[in-house]
Design an enzyme around this catalytic site. Sequence first.
Site, mmCIF file in Angstrom:
data_model
loop_
_atom_site.group_PDB
_atom_site.id
_atom_site.type_symbol
_atom_site.label_atom_id
_atom_site.label_comp_id
_atom_site.label_asym_id
_atom_site.label_seq_id
_atom_site.Cartn_x
_atom_site.Cartn_y
_atom_site.Cartn_z
ATOM 1 N N GLU A 64 1.351 -13.282 11.785
ATOM 2 C CA GLU A 64 1.732 -12.120 13.236
ATOM 3 C C GLU A 64 1.207 -10.842 11.908
ATOM 4 O OE1 GLU A 64 2.590 -11.769 15.746
ATOM 5 O OE2 GLU A 64 2.694 -14.140 16.315
ATOM 6 N N ASP A 104 0.698 -1.258 0.043
ATOM 7 C CA ASP A 104 -0.278 -0.195 -0.042
ATOM 8 C C ASP A 104 0.906 1.299 0.292
ATOM 9 O OD1 ASP A 104 -2.291 1.991 -0.434
ATOM 10 O OD2 ASP A 104 -2.918 1.277 1.835
ATOM 11 N N GLU A 122 -12.554 -5.062 -4.878
ATOM 12 C CA GLU A 122 -12.444 -3.690 -4.815
ATOM 13 C C GLU A 122 -11.816 -2.635 -5.559
ATOM 14 O OE1 GLU A 122 -12.150 -6.152 -2.322
ATOM 15 O OE2 GLU A 122 -13.863 -6.243 -2.724
ATOM 16 N N ASN A 123 -10.661 -2.626 -5.461
ATOM 17 C CA ASN A 123 -9.612 -1.856 -7.240
ATOM 18 C C ASN A 123 -10.458 -1.223 -8.107
ATOM 19 O OD1 ASN A 123 -6.287 -3.379 -5.961
ATOM 20 N ND2 ASN A 123 -7.715 -1.544 -5.078
ATOM 21 N N TRP A 124 -11.833 -2.268 -8.447
ATOM 22 C CA TRP A 124 -12.098 -2.111 -10.028
ATOM 23 C C TRP A 124 -12.791 -0.637 -9.667
ATOM 24 C CZ3 TRP A 124 -10.653 -4.818 -14.063
ATOM 25 C CH2 TRP A 124 -10.820 -5.720 -13.678
ATOM 26 N N ARG A 171 1.768 -5.346 5.997
ATOM 27 C CA ARG A 171 0.829 -4.110 5.142
ATOM 28 C C ARG A 171 2.090 -2.645 5.502
ATOM 29 N NH1 ARG A 171 -4.862 -2.714 4.237
ATOM 30 N NH2 ARG A 171 -4.107 -0.706 3.123
ATOM 31 N N ARG A 175 -5.317 -1.831 8.400
ATOM 32 C CA ARG A 175 -6.087 -3.058 8.427
ATOM 33 C C ARG A 175 -5.726 -3.820 7.323
ATOM 34 N NH1 ARG A 175 -7.722 1.703 6.414
ATOM 35 N NH2 ARG A 175 -7.540 1.910 4.784
ATOM 36 N N HIS A 197 3.056 3.402 -8.825
ATOM 37 C CA HIS A 197 2.441 1.897 -9.257
ATOM 38 C C HIS A 197 3.349 1.616 -10.119
ATOM 39 C CE1 HIS A 197 -1.562 1.917 -7.163
ATOM 40 N NE2 HIS A 197 -1.619 2.978 -8.156
ATOM 41 N N GLY A 210 -0.119 5.549 -3.758
ATOM 42 C CA GLY A 210 -0.485 6.605 -4.748
ATOM 43 C C GLY A 210 -0.026 8.255 -4.079
#
Length: 244
Positions: free
Chosen positions: A209, A22, A69-71, A190, A196, A39, A25
């Site tokens: 973990e 993540d 969900e990225n659509w 992440r 999240r 990206h 952007g």
Amino acid sequence: MARDIQDDRPATGPKHVAIIMDGNGRWAQNRGRPRLFGHHAGARRVREIVEACPDLGVKYVTIFAFSTENWKRTQTEVAGLMKLFHRYITREARDLFDEGVRVRFIGDRVKLDEKLVSLMDELELLTSGNSRVNLTIALNYGGRDELTRAAKRLAYEIEAGRLTHKDVDAETLAKFLDTHVLPDPDLVIRTSGEARISNFLLWQSAYAEYEFIDTLWPDFTAEVFAGLVQNYGARDRRFGAVKA
Ligand code: FPP
């Protein structure tokens, strides 16, 4: 020759690391550039991380490249990402093969364009004899979507009379998941400061973990990765049991 990492990895290190990449952007926006610039920078990091795996004893690395969900992102960003995946697979195929990387894809391929799916199939086939590192790329992947597809296929097997409701247990369900040939992740990372899991490997990460770190993905170097892998070695995982 393929090296068996079981022999040289630290006894306590994570065998399977999953990464939510993540912050591309924001990384680009911080430089006054369009999101796609981030990206592209993020895609370049993938190779560095995969190459670092053997020495760290990481046998499996799974990366979240595009979610179900990225659509919902702008058409420009979605089209740019799809183009980037085409390009990545075309350009990196040879090096991935030479590096002994076995590539797999997880996620629902139905919504992806035919050309991309055939490139994915070819890369899986090309690298199917490799075993030095297992790179799994989650593309149009969502944990709930994966579980729903698995449940549907299980229901179909029951309808067809090949299974009965008595066969339905965690082990059987796991066989219908996209990840059925992979071990569960030991460590999920992440980047970018968000804490999240965003629908990533929901079933598989039950005992993983987690490391949530502030670094934006394009700044995530092999050194940062090594630090997190080493941190993991210091942790005490009990899988719900009491320490012996
Ligand atoms: C999240 O950053 C990143 C993505 C949705 C795409 C991940 C893709 C790559 C790293 C590139 C390519 C990967 C391969 C395998 C070629 P974001 O856009 O949500 O960042 P933000 O939270 O700062 O907006």
